[in-house]
Design an enzyme around this catalytic site. Structure first.
Site, PDB file in Angstrom:
ATOM      1  N   ASN A   7       0.882  -1.174   0.000  1.00  0.00           N
ATOM      2  CA  ASN A   7       0.000   0.000   0.000  1.00  0.00           C
ATOM      3  C   ASN A   7       0.916   1.219   0.000  1.00  0.00           C
ATOM      4  OD1 ASN A   7      -1.391   2.326   0.880  1.00  0.00           O
ATOM      5  ND2 ASN A   7      -3.033   1.088   1.750  1.00  0.00           N
ATOM      6  N   GLU A  34      -4.008   1.775  -2.810  1.00  0.00           N
ATOM      7  CA  GLU A  34      -4.094   3.223  -2.565  1.00  0.00           C
ATOM      8  C   GLU A  34      -3.202   3.997  -3.527  1.00  0.00           C
ATOM      9  OE1 GLU A  34      -4.258   3.912   2.005  1.00  0.00           O
ATOM     10  OE2 GLU A  34      -5.423   5.505   1.078  1.00  0.00           O
ATOM     11  N   ASP A 146      -3.898  -4.834   1.118  1.00  0.00           N
ATOM     12  CA  ASP A 146      -4.159  -4.204   2.406  1.00  0.00           C
ATOM     13  C   ASP A 146      -5.516  -4.697   2.866  1.00  0.00           C
ATOM     14  OD1 ASP A 146      -4.795  -2.624   4.530  1.00  0.00           O
ATOM     15  OD2 ASP A 146      -4.520  -0.710   3.508  1.00  0.00           O
ATOM     16  N   ASN A 148      -6.782  -4.452   5.913  1.00  0.00           N
ATOM     17  CA  ASN A 148      -7.379  -3.624   6.961  1.00  0.00           C
ATOM     18  C   ASN A 148      -7.971  -4.464   8.095  1.00  0.00           C
ATOM     19  OD1 ASN A 148      -7.053  -0.743   6.744  1.00  0.00           O
ATOM     20  ND2 ASN A 148      -8.134  -0.852   4.803  1.00  0.00           N
ATOM     21  N   ASP A 217      -1.336  -6.195   6.200  1.00  0.00           N
ATOM     22  CA  ASP A 217      -1.043  -6.443   4.786  1.00  0.00           C
ATOM     23  C   ASP A 217      -0.635  -7.896   4.650  1.00  0.00           C
ATOM     24  OD1 ASP A 217      -0.920  -3.520   3.489  1.00  0.00           O
ATOM     25  OD2 ASP A 217      -0.121  -3.476   5.537  1.00  0.00           O
ATOM     26  N   ASP A 246       2.555   4.767   5.063  1.00  0.00           N
ATOM     27  CA  ASP A 246       2.369   4.214   6.412  1.00  0.00           C
ATOM     28  C   ASP A 246       2.431   2.679   6.396  1.00  0.00           C
ATOM     29  OD1 ASP A 246       0.009   4.514   4.944  1.00  0.00           O
ATOM     30  OD2 ASP A 246      -1.238   5.004   6.662  1.00  0.00           O
ATOM     31  N   HIS A 247       2.381   2.069   5.198  1.00  0.00           N
ATOM     32  CA  HIS A 247       2.513   0.609   5.051  1.00  0.00           C
ATOM     33  C   HIS A 247       3.876   0.273   4.457  1.00  0.00           C
ATOM     34  CE1 HIS A 247      -1.938  -0.303   5.336  1.00  0.00           C
ATOM     35  NE2 HIS A 247      -1.973   0.995   5.070  1.00  0.00           N
TER      36      HIS A 247
END
Length: 256
Positions: A7, A34, A146, A148, A217, A246-247
């Site tokens: 991501n 994303e 991802d 989530n 992930d 952030d990933h």
DNA sequence: ATGGTAGATACTCTA
């Protein structure tokens, strides 16, 4: 054959980090989430110069997924068959070297029992139906992206902090487990045992500095593909850079 | 109970 998922939280802003990372890690397939990139602006030429063909589905500002590959990409499907033009762009599937790859940006959910949360649970039901209707569990199938959702206690930095919270609540884990029941193995957990490693750290509240992360992930594999797996690692190196996603990427290697 | 940060967009939304 190496398959990675990342991501990137905006492909265009992350290209200066993605280029050196792929040069070093050399994945044969890279699944992105994303991208936040409309199709007209997708950096097809820049990625081709890095050695990758691209298939993608994106939208303005939010969401967006892509499959980059050094090998030919065939049988591409973008979003679910019952999605429409307004549906968020969260799924792309394709076959590469005989492996059916399903790249997902599973809805965040925002807050428990909001409309977006029930959309997440429903989206996971539709994902399970996608495998039931269109995939053969006897073939090499790979689900990544991802998710989530953190599936187990080891996948969150603090069980008390996360119990009942978004990304770790029972309804989300049950919906994700229902997808898993189609025939998937969590490859990172399968190959690495009970280690604790994370793939995402919130930008806020010093999460990265304190290693307050989650493993959300994932790379999940069907039985025949699990049998061909050699390794599955979380590569934290891009998360150390200035202005990172952030990933961080998850990378799996197969005897194919 | 709230805020902390990042990205895209256009002064707000999503994560």
């Amino acid at each position: 054959m190496k398959i990675a998922t990342w991501n990137v939280n905006s492909l265009n802003i992350r290209m200066p980090q993605l280029a050196p990372w792929v040069a070093e890690a050399q994945p044969d397939v890279l699944c992105l989430q994303e991208t936040k990139c409309v199709d007209e602006n997708f950096p097809v030429d820049a990625l081709r110069e890095l050695g990758y063909e691209s298939e993608f589905i994106g939208q303005k500002s939010y969401n967006g997924v892509a499959i980059l590959s050094k090998f030919p990409i065939i049988d591409v499907q973008k979003n679910f068959l019952d999605d429409n033009d307004e549906s968020p762009k969260r799924m792309i599937s394709a076959t590469v070297n005989g492996i059916k790859i399903v790249n997902t940006y599973i809805p965040n959910g925002t807050d428990l029992w909001t409309d977006k949360f029930t959309f997440k649970l429903d989206w996971l039901l539709r994902l399970r139906r996608y495998f039931d209707d269109l995939c053969d569990a006897g073939r090499d199938v790979l689900l990544c992206g991802d998710f989530n959702v953190a599936m187990e206690d080891l996948d969150v930095w603090s069980v008390p902090r996360w119990t009942g919270k978004l990304h770790f609540s029972m309804p989300e884990r049950a919906a994700m487990f229902n997808v898993k029941q189609w025939g998937f193995t969590d490859l990172f957990r399968h190959l690495n045992g009970n280690v604790q490693e994370f793939s995402w750290w919130d930008y806020r509240a010093g999460a990265w500095q304190n290693n307050h992360g989650l493993r959300i992930d994932h790379i999940w594999t069907s039985p025949s593909l699990t049998a061909k797996s050699k390794s599955c690692v979380i590569d934290k190196t891009p998360r150390f850079l200035e202005k990172p996603s952030d990933h961080t990427p998850v990378v799996a290697e197969f005897e194919i």
